[in-house]
Design a protein around this motif. Structure first.
Motif, short mmCIF file in Angstrom:
data_model
loop_
_atom_site.label_atom_id
_atom_site.label_comp_id
_atom_site.label_asym_id
_atom_site.label_seq_id
_atom_site.Cartn_x
_atom_site.Cartn_y
_atom_site.Cartn_z
N GLU A 1 12.15 -8.35 2.98
CA GLU A 1 11.17 -7.87 3.96
C GLU A 1 11.79 -7.76 5.34
OE1 GLU A 1 7.81 -6.90 3.84
OE2 GLU A 1 8.37 -6.66 1.75
N ALA A 2 12.64 -8.73 5.68
CA ALA A 2 13.29 -8.71 7.00
C ALA A 2 14.31 -7.57 7.10
CB ALA A 2 13.96 -10.06 7.27
N LEU A 3 15.04 -7.31 6.01
CA LEU A 3 16.05 -6.25 6.01
C LEU A 3 15.44 -4.86 5.86
CD1 LEU A 3 18.78 -7.92 3.75
CD2 LEU A 3 18.80 -7.69 6.25
N ARG A 4 14.21 -4.81 5.37
CA ARG A 4 13.51 -3.55 5.19
C ARG A 4 14.32 -2.58 4.32
NH1 ARG A 4 8.51 -4.02 5.69
NH2 ARG A 4 8.33 -1.75 5.98
N VAL A 5 14.73 -3.05 3.15
CA VAL A 5 15.45 -2.19 2.20
C VAL A 5 14.48 -1.13 1.70
CG1 VAL A 5 16.75 -2.11 0.05
CG2 VAL A 5 16.90 -4.13 1.54
N PRO A 6 14.76 0.14 1.95
CA PRO A 6 13.76 1.20 1.67
C PRO A 6 13.25 1.22 0.23
CG PRO A 6 15.55 2.06 3.00
CD PRO A 6 15.97 0.69 2.57
N ILE A 7 14.16 1.17 -0.74
CA ILE A 7 13.73 1.32 -2.13
C ILE A 7 12.91 0.13 -2.61
CG2 ILE A 7 15.78 0.24 -3.15
CD1 ILE A 7 15.61 2.37 -5.37
N LEU A 8 13.06 -1.02 -1.94
CA LEU A 8 12.33 -2.21 -2.34
C LEU A 8 11.02 -2.38 -1.57
CD1 LEU A 8 15.24 -4.79 -2.73
CD2 LEU A 8 14.12 -3.43 -4.50
N THR A 9 10.99 -1.92 -0.33
CA THR A 9 9.77 -2.05 0.46
C THR A 9 8.82 -0.87 0.25
OG1 THR A 9 10.90 -1.06 2.35
CG2 THR A 9 10.86 -3.47 2.22
N ASP A 10 9.38 0.33 0.05
CA ASP A 10 8.55 1.51 -0.16
C ASP A 10 9.32 2.53 -1.00
OD1 ASP A 10 6.68 3.47 -0.15
OD2 ASP A 10 6.95 4.03 1.96
N PRO A 11 9.23 2.42 -2.35
CA PRO A 11 9.99 3.32 -3.21
C PRO A 11 9.29 4.66 -3.45
CG PRO A 11 8.81 1.72 -4.54
CD PRO A 11 8.50 1.39 -3.09
N SER A 12 8.26 4.96 -2.66
CA SER A 12 7.46 6.16 -2.92
C SER A 12 8.28 7.45 -2.83
CB SER A 12 6.28 6.23 -1.95
OG SER A 12 6.73 6.22 -0.60
N SER A 13 9.33 7.48 -1.98
CA SER A 13 10.13 8.70 -1.84
C SER A 13 10.79 9.08 -3.15
CB SER A 13 11.19 8.51 -0.76
OG SER A 13 12.06 7.42 -1.09
N LEU A 14 11.19 8.10 -3.95
CA LEU A 14 11.79 8.38 -5.26
C LEU A 14 10.73 8.61 -6.32
CD1 LEU A 14 14.73 5.80 -5.31
CD2 LEU A 14 14.91 8.28 -5.07
N LEU A 15 9.66 7.82 -6.26
CA LEU A 15 8.62 7.95 -7.27
C LEU A 15 7.88 9.27 -7.16
CD1 LEU A 15 7.17 4.31 -7.17
CD2 LEU A 15 8.65 5.30 -8.91
N ASN A 16 7.74 9.78 -5.94
CA ASN A 16 7.00 11.02 -5.74
C ASN A 16 7.70 12.25 -6.31
OD1 ASN A 16 4.90 9.73 -4.48
ND2 ASN A 16 5.68 10.06 -2.42
N ARG A 17 8.97 12.09 -6.71
CA ARG A 17 9.68 13.22 -7.31
C ARG A 17 9.11 13.57 -8.68
NH1 ARG A 17 16.07 11.81 -6.07
NH2 ARG A 17 15.88 11.65 -3.79
#
Length: 214
Positions: free
Chosen positions: A23-39
């Protein structure tokens, strides 16, 4: 069994620290993977299942992934994908527990280990069913179950039974309307279903004893 419960608590704390770190590092795929899932398509399916399996070691927003499965693939296929990912995560955690069984023997006495194994033999499957929808506890329980005499078949069946209700209900949420309010409501309903599993198991356990009474 103080040392055994200290190990359980330490494992739970480790998962919590990993969650806070991500949460502190804000890793995109772990905090919000919607960009990949929306494909959509095969990519979204593979990413979703892979993230759910990785949830054993990484704090993945599993409810978000399951809701996305329902929104992208419909109720039944979305449920199947989420079920595969959740059961895969459970078996991965169980395998890690198996690998660490020898390490556990070095930290606790044989009498403590025997008592812990007895508890897990009696209640381990139920604990897996009840904790599958609950973050942190689900991973901790699978690791400790893997270090016990529980068989792979028992772990698989318990993981499937505990994973099916949230997989189905989150997929239904996604298929209807993937909103935060619906997701939160569905999580509460999942906990209600989990409580029903617990009550049913206690009822079935007491029934033979009551049947013998005059």
């Amino acid at each position: 069994m103080k040392r055994y419960w200290l190990i359980v608590s330490g494992t739970l704390l480790l998962f919590l620290l990993l969650f806070l770190l991500v949460e502190a590092l804000r890793v995109p795929i772990l905090t919000d993977p919607s960009s990949l899932l929306n494909r959509g398509g095969v990519v979204a399916a593979l990413v979703g299942v892979g993230l759910l399996v990785a949830d054993v070691l990484l704090p993945v927003p599993s409810s978000l992934v399951m809701v996305a499965h329902g929104a992208l693939f419909g109720v039944w296929l979305g449920t199947l994908l989420s079920l595969l990912g959740s059961v895969g995560a459970a078996l991965f955690g169980f395998a890690l527990g198996r690998r660490g069984s020898g390490w556990l023997d070095k930290l606790i006495s044989s009498s403590e280990r025997a008592r812990a194994d007895g508890l897990l033999t009696r209640w381990g499957a139920l604990a897996i069913v009840l904790t599958r929808p609950i973050p942190l506890l689900a991973e901790t329980v699978m690791l400790m179950a893997g270090a016990s005499p529980m068989s792979w078949r028992q772990a698989l069946l318990a993981a499937a039974a505990g994973s099916l209700p949230p997989a189905l209900l989150y997929a239904l949420t996604g298929a209807i309307a993937a909103s935060f309010e619906n997701g939160a409501l569905m999580f509460g309903f999942i906990l209600l279903v989990t409580g029903a599993f617990w009550w049913l198991s206690r009822f079935l356990e007491r029934r033979p004893a009551n049947a013998r009474k005059p």
